[in-house]
Scaffold this motif. Sequence first.
Motif, PDB file in Angstrom:
ATOM      1  N   GLU A 199      44.135  32.202  34.047  1.00 55.25           N
ATOM      2  CA  GLU A 199      43.773  30.966  34.733  1.00 55.25           C
ATOM      3  C   GLU A 199      42.379  31.099  35.343  1.00 55.25           C
ATOM      4  O   GLU A 199      41.584  30.152  35.327  1.00 55.25           O
ATOM      5  CB  GLU A 199      44.812  30.642  35.813  1.00 55.25           C
ATOM      6  N   GLN A 200      42.096  32.286  35.899  1.00 58.51           N
ATOM      7  CA  GLN A 200      40.758  32.559  36.428  1.00 58.51           C
ATOM      8  C   GLN A 200      39.722  32.456  35.310  1.00 58.51           C
ATOM      9  O   GLN A 200      38.645  31.868  35.491  1.00 58.51           O
ATOM     10  CB  GLN A 200      40.723  33.975  37.035  1.00 58.51           C
ATOM     11  N   THR A 203      34.372  37.882  37.175  1.00 54.03           N
ATOM     12  CA  THR A 203      35.816  38.025  37.024  1.00 54.03           C
ATOM     13  C   THR A 203      36.261  39.354  37.614  1.00 54.03           C
ATOM     14  O   THR A 203      35.481  40.298  37.740  1.00 54.03           O
ATOM     15  CB  THR A 203      36.224  38.006  35.539  1.00 54.03           C
ATOM     16  N   SER A 239      30.054  23.767  31.920  1.00 53.40           N
ATOM     17  CA  SER A 239      29.405  22.730  32.706  1.00 53.40           C
ATOM     18  C   SER A 239      27.921  23.039  32.893  1.00 53.40           C
ATOM     19  O   SER A 239      27.059  22.151  32.788  1.00 53.40           O
ATOM     20  CB  SER A 239      30.091  22.599  34.073  1.00 53.40           C
ATOM     21  N   LEU A 296      39.920  30.675  32.505  1.00 50.66           N
ATOM     22  CA  LEU A 296      39.738  29.286  32.104  1.00 50.66           C
ATOM     23  C   LEU A 296      38.805  28.549  33.068  1.00 50.66           C
ATOM     24  O   LEU A 296      37.963  27.745  32.642  1.00 50.66           O
ATOM     25  CB  LEU A 296      41.083  28.574  32.025  1.00 50.66           C
ATOM     26  N   LYS A 297      38.945  28.807  34.362  1.00 51.59           N
ATOM     27  CA  LYS A 297      38.079  28.172  35.354  1.00 51.59           C
ATOM     28  C   LYS A 297      36.628  28.604  35.166  1.00 51.59           C
ATOM     29  O   LYS A 297      35.693  27.792  35.254  1.00 51.59           O
ATOM     30  CB  LYS A 297      38.559  28.516  36.771  1.00 51.59           C
ATOM     31  N   ILE A 298      36.430  29.884  34.902  1.00 51.74           N
ATOM     32  CA  ILE A 298      35.078  30.402  34.714  1.00 51.74           C
ATOM     33  C   ILE A 298      34.454  29.848  33.442  1.00 51.74           C
ATOM     34  O   ILE A 298      33.282  29.455  33.423  1.00 51.74           O
ATOM     35  CB  ILE A 298      35.095  31.945  34.681  1.00 51.74           C
ATOM     36  N   THR A 353      44.115  29.295  26.215  1.00 54.84           N
ATOM     37  CA  THR A 353      45.140  28.251  26.363  1.00 54.84           C
ATOM     38  C   THR A 353      46.351  28.555  25.497  1.00 54.84           C
ATOM     39  O   THR A 353      47.504  28.406  25.935  1.00 54.84           O
ATOM     40  CB  THR A 353      44.561  26.874  25.995  1.00 54.84           C
ATOM     41  N   ALA A 401      35.163  27.024  32.035  1.00 57.15           N
ATOM     42  CA  ALA A 401      34.848  25.614  32.303  1.00 57.15           C
ATOM     43  C   ALA A 401      33.565  25.497  33.128  1.00 57.15           C
ATOM     44  O   ALA A 401      32.739  24.598  32.885  1.00 57.15           O
ATOM     45  CB  ALA A 401      36.013  24.954  33.035  1.00 57.15           C
ATOM     46  N   GLU A 402      33.383  26.404  34.082  1.00 61.25           N
ATOM     47  CA  GLU A 402      32.180  26.374  34.924  1.00 61.25           C
ATOM     48  C   GLU A 402      30.934  26.696  34.087  1.00 61.25           C
ATOM     49  O   GLU A 402      29.890  26.040  34.226  1.00 61.25           O
ATOM     50  CB  GLU A 402      32.321  27.377  36.068  1.00 61.25           C
TER      51      GLU A 402
END
Length: 244
Positions: free
Chosen positions: A61-62, A48, A72, A64-66, A141, A68-69
Amino acid sequence: MSSKPEDDKERLFQAAKTIFFHIQDLSSFTNTLIELLNHNMNTQIILTTVKEDSNIRDFFEQMLKIVAEIQSVVDAANKNVQNEPLYSKITMTLSSMFEQSTNVKELYLSAKKVFKNAHIPLIISVLSHGNVLGILASCITALMKFPIMNLQLSDLYRKDTREQSEATTSEKIMSSDPPEANMTDKLKKLQEAFKGENATNPTAFAAEQLEQIIRNLGPALEVLKKATKIMETNISLFKKVPEK
């Protein structure tokens, strides 16, 4: 009894400053977690970044993407190893945060029999057992619904270049207040962020909203901090355990 205008301003500026450093800490702890994953699980997750001229929404937003990654990666790793005979026993022991009765050497050697990298079940267990990623995602969120998402980080606070880099977060919060020339502009931006709320005291209302953000973000930050500390500490213990 109504509060004094100067007291409201102080509350607002201190709350904004606290959020600024919470965001920096969030980035730092997340990067520690990413580095642990990249080193121990052969992932290539990008770290980040926090820039003072960045939009607050862009940072979250960055994040949240991280998150989620990372989720996964954890889900995939968990699926690959959960059928191993010793996995349940190992993860139960690890999720107990290595109680004093735990034989670290025995646990490590047992894990090595099943996993090429014995750190993998540790990472999976800590993140899954405490729902670290779920808590973090839910918190971010919720925070993105606050109006300050359209502000820049520097609208919350801009670090004085004279501050020592080794100062703790609490020391930073209590020192180096915004220069007088900038206070009016910062006050206006923070008030305007909540101007649609029709508050009778815009300054006090903005301070209350920022303090609510702190109450929301603080616990999630502590969960992430604790998780990364547990992983760092026990991976270090694993490295010290002799193979024979």
